[in-house]
Design a protein around this motif. Structure first.
Motif, PDB file in Angstrom:
ATOM      1  N   ALA A 113       1.065  -1.173   0.159  1.00 65.19           N
ATOM      2  CA  ALA A 113       0.453  -0.069  -0.082  1.00 65.19           C
ATOM      3  C   ALA A 113       0.797   1.066   0.259  1.00 65.19           C
ATOM      4  N   GLY A 114       2.257   1.462   0.659  1.00 64.02           N
ATOM      5  CA  GLY A 114       3.235   2.128   0.720  1.00 64.02           C
ATOM      6  C   GLY A 114       4.418   1.789   0.986  1.00 64.02           C
ATOM      7  N   GLU A 115       5.267   2.603   1.428  1.00 67.67           N
ATOM      8  CA  GLU A 115       6.606   2.116   1.342  1.00 67.67           C
ATOM      9  C   GLU A 115       6.995   1.820   2.255  1.00 67.67           C
ATOM     10  N   GLN A 116       6.135   2.616   3.095  1.00 71.61           N
ATOM     11  CA  GLN A 116       6.550   1.956   4.702  1.00 71.61           C
ATOM     12  C   GLN A 116       5.314   0.420   5.001  1.00 71.61           C
ATOM     13  N   THR A 117       5.061  -0.232   4.377  1.00 66.82           N
ATOM     14  CA  THR A 117       4.370  -1.487   4.992  1.00 66.82           C
ATOM     15  C   THR A 117       4.263  -2.332   4.636  1.00 66.82           C
ATOM     16  N   ASN A 118       4.096  -3.370   5.174  1.00 65.19           N
ATOM     17  CA  ASN A 118       4.892  -4.635   4.162  1.00 65.19           C
ATOM     18  C   ASN A 118       3.826  -5.271   3.130  1.00 65.19           C
ATOM     19  N   SER A 119       4.134  -5.753   2.387  1.00 65.69           N
ATOM     20  CA  SER A 119       4.052  -6.700   1.597  1.00 65.69           C
ATOM     21  C   SER A 119       3.465  -8.068   2.153  1.00 65.69           C
ATOM     22  N   ILE A 120       2.442  -9.098   1.731  1.00 64.94           N
ATOM     23  CA  ILE A 120       1.572  -9.949   2.369  1.00 64.94           C
ATOM     24  C   ILE A 120       3.153 -10.744   2.646  1.00 64.94           C
ATOM     25  N   TRP A 121       3.814 -11.306   0.855  1.00 65.20           N
ATOM     26  CA  TRP A 121       5.122 -11.905   0.739  1.00 65.20           C
ATOM     27  C   TRP A 121       5.900 -11.774   2.134  1.00 65.20           C
ATOM     28  N   GLU A 122       6.303 -10.640   1.992  1.00 64.16           N
ATOM     29  CA  GLU A 122       7.371 -10.136   3.983  1.00 64.16           C
ATOM     30  C   GLU A 122       6.438 -10.897   4.767  1.00 64.16           C
ATOM     31  N   ILE A 123       4.921 -10.572   5.132  1.00 70.34           N
ATOM     32  CA  ILE A 123       4.362 -10.983   6.192  1.00 70.34           C
ATOM     33  C   ILE A 123       4.822 -12.306   6.543  1.00 70.34           C
ATOM     34  N   VAL A 124       4.422 -13.160   5.597  1.00 75.15           N
ATOM     35  CA  VAL A 124       5.040 -14.766   5.576  1.00 75.15           C
ATOM     36  C   VAL A 124       6.118 -15.060   5.852  1.00 75.15           C
ATOM     37  N   ASN A 125       7.178 -14.080   5.143  1.00 74.32           N
ATOM     38  CA  ASN A 125       8.598 -14.111   5.544  1.00 74.32           C
ATOM     39  C   ASN A 125       8.498 -14.389   6.593  1.00 74.32           C
ATOM     40  N   HIS A 126       8.520 -13.452   7.311  1.00 66.73           N
ATOM     41  CA  HIS A 126       8.454 -13.476   9.012  1.00 66.73           C
ATOM     42  C   HIS A 126       7.406 -14.520   9.332  1.00 66.73           C
ATOM     43  N   LEU A 127       6.625 -14.790   9.804  1.00 68.37           N
ATOM     44  CA  LEU A 127       6.370 -16.030  10.308  1.00 68.37           C
ATOM     45  C   LEU A 127       6.918 -17.424  10.129  1.00 68.37           C
ATOM     46  N   ILE A 128       7.193 -17.473   8.933  1.00 72.35           N
ATOM     47  CA  ILE A 128       8.651 -18.342   8.845  1.00 72.35           C
ATOM     48  C   ILE A 128       9.949 -18.192   9.726  1.00 72.35           C
ATOM     49  N   TYR A 129      10.401 -17.279   9.471  1.00 79.02           N
ATOM     50  CA  TYR A 129      11.291 -17.242  10.341  1.00 79.02           C
ATOM     51  C   TYR A 129      10.993 -17.314  11.832  1.00 79.02           C
ATOM     52  N   TRP A 130       9.949 -16.667  13.021  1.00 75.26           N
ATOM     53  CA  TRP A 130       9.987 -17.136  14.215  1.00 75.26           C
ATOM     54  C   TRP A 130       9.220 -18.093  14.173  1.00 75.26           C
ATOM     55  N   ASN A 131       8.249 -18.486  13.041  1.00 71.57           N
ATOM     56  CA  ASN A 131       7.323 -19.924  13.633  1.00 71.57           C
ATOM     57  C   ASN A 131       8.670 -21.446  13.631  1.00 71.57           C
ATOM     58  N   GLU A 132       9.873 -20.847  12.322  1.00 70.82           N
ATOM     59  CA  GLU A 132      10.639 -21.819  12.341  1.00 70.82           C
ATOM     60  C   GLU A 132      11.854 -21.826  13.738  1.00 70.82           C
ATOM     61  N   ARG A 133      12.029 -21.025  13.960  1.00 69.86           N
ATOM     62  CA  ARG A 133      13.631 -20.721  15.076  1.00 69.86           C
ATOM     63  C   ARG A 133      12.533 -20.995  16.137  1.00 69.86           C
ATOM     64  N   TYR A 134      11.035 -20.637  16.778  1.00 67.94           N
ATOM     65  CA  TYR A 134      10.999 -21.378  17.940  1.00 67.94           C
ATOM     66  C   TYR A 134      10.554 -23.099  17.616  1.00 67.94           C
ATOM     67  N   TYR A 135       9.775 -23.666  16.548  1.00 67.18           N
ATOM     68  CA  TYR A 135       9.815 -25.190  16.225  1.00 67.18           C
ATOM     69  C   TYR A 135      11.548 -26.007  16.490  1.00 67.18           C
ATOM     70  N   ASP A 136      12.261 -25.365  16.247  1.00 70.22           N
ATOM     71  CA  ASP A 136      13.713 -25.390  16.225  1.00 70.22           C
ATOM     72  C   ASP A 136      14.017 -25.757  18.142  1.00 70.22           C
ATOM     73  N   ARG A 137      13.580 -24.598  18.470  1.00 67.15           N
ATOM     74  CA  ARG A 137      13.961 -24.597  19.737  1.00 67.15           C
ATOM     75  C   ARG A 137      13.815 -25.848  20.523  1.00 67.15           C
ATOM     76  N   PHE A 138      12.052 -25.653  20.425  1.00 70.94           N
ATOM     77  CA  PHE A 138      10.820 -26.837  21.043  1.00 70.94           C
ATOM     78  C   PHE A 138      11.517 -28.377  20.781  1.00 70.94           C
ATOM     79  N   GLN A 139      12.090 -28.757  19.348  1.00 70.14           N
ATOM     80  CA  GLN A 139      12.892 -29.600  18.928  1.00 70.14           C
ATOM     81  C   GLN A 139      13.746 -30.053  19.858  1.00 70.14           C
ATOM     82  N   GLY A 140      14.855 -29.005  20.206  1.00 72.64           N
ATOM     83  CA  GLY A 140      15.738 -29.251  21.255  1.00 72.64           C
ATOM     84  C   GLY A 140      17.141 -28.557  19.893  1.00 72.64           C
ATOM     85  N   ILE A 141      17.074 -28.511  19.413  1.00 70.78           N
ATOM     86  CA  ILE A 141      18.139 -27.285  18.580  1.00 70.78           C
ATOM     87  C   ILE A 141      18.267 -26.097  18.729  1.00 70.78           C
TER      88      ILE A 141
END
Length: 162
Positions: A39-67
């Motif tokens: 919508a503008g330069e200061q906003t995120n695209s849906i694709w960027e939001i999905v990248n962000h979700l991958i980052y945090w969900n994977e990071r904590y999933y690995d921790r949950f698995q003991g990695i």
């Protein structure tokens, strides 16, 4: 009891729309162009939001698995960056995969693990971390639906059961 709550929360975030739209419904039918739209330069695209979700969900999933936690960016803004070489469909599939893994992890975890510390470096119980992580997902799913409404690509028939 906690385990059942988290199983439900992960399922709703992933693919079972209930009080809010699931990520799978929020992304259904989205084109690469729509996922990239801002919508503008200061906003995120849906694709960027999905990248962000991958980052945090994977990071904590690995921790949950003991990695051990891998090196993190010093700025949260960097977690929205594109994943090198991935197209939109690969990004979506990666996000679905990690949410699916979380559902399996909840099903296979012991109830008492949720009361234990998330890692040796955090003073939070897994139940607190998981609560915040699923709320984080719900927040960003809402952003995705809002962006789709802005770009007139949202089908209101994909609503909620609530």
């Amino acid at each position: 009891m906690k385990k059942n709550v988290f199983q439900d929360q992960w399922a709703v975030c992933y693919d079972q729309s209930n009080w809010f739209v699931s990520l799978r419904n929020a992304l259904d039918g989205l084109t690469t162009e729509q996922a990239s739209w801002k919508a503008g330069e200061q906003t995120n695209s849906i694709w960027e939001i999905v990248n962000h979700l991958i980052y945090w969900n994977e990071r904590y999933y690995d921790r949950f698995q003991g990695i051990a936690a891998w090196e993190t960016s010093s700025k949260n803004d960097n977690t929205f960056a594109p994943i090198d070489g991935w197209n939109w469909q690969e990004t979506v599939e990666k996000c679905y995969l990690i949410l699916s893994k979380w559902i399996d992890a909840m099903e296979n975890s012991e109830e008492d693990k949720l009361d234990g510390l998330a890692t040796e470096n955090l003073d939070y119980a897994w139940s607190s971390v998981l609560s915040n992580l699923t709320l984080h997902n719900a927040y960003h799913i809402g952003q995705i639906v809002y962006i789709r409404k802005q770009q007139l690509s949202w089908d209101s028939a994909k609503g909620v059961k609530g």
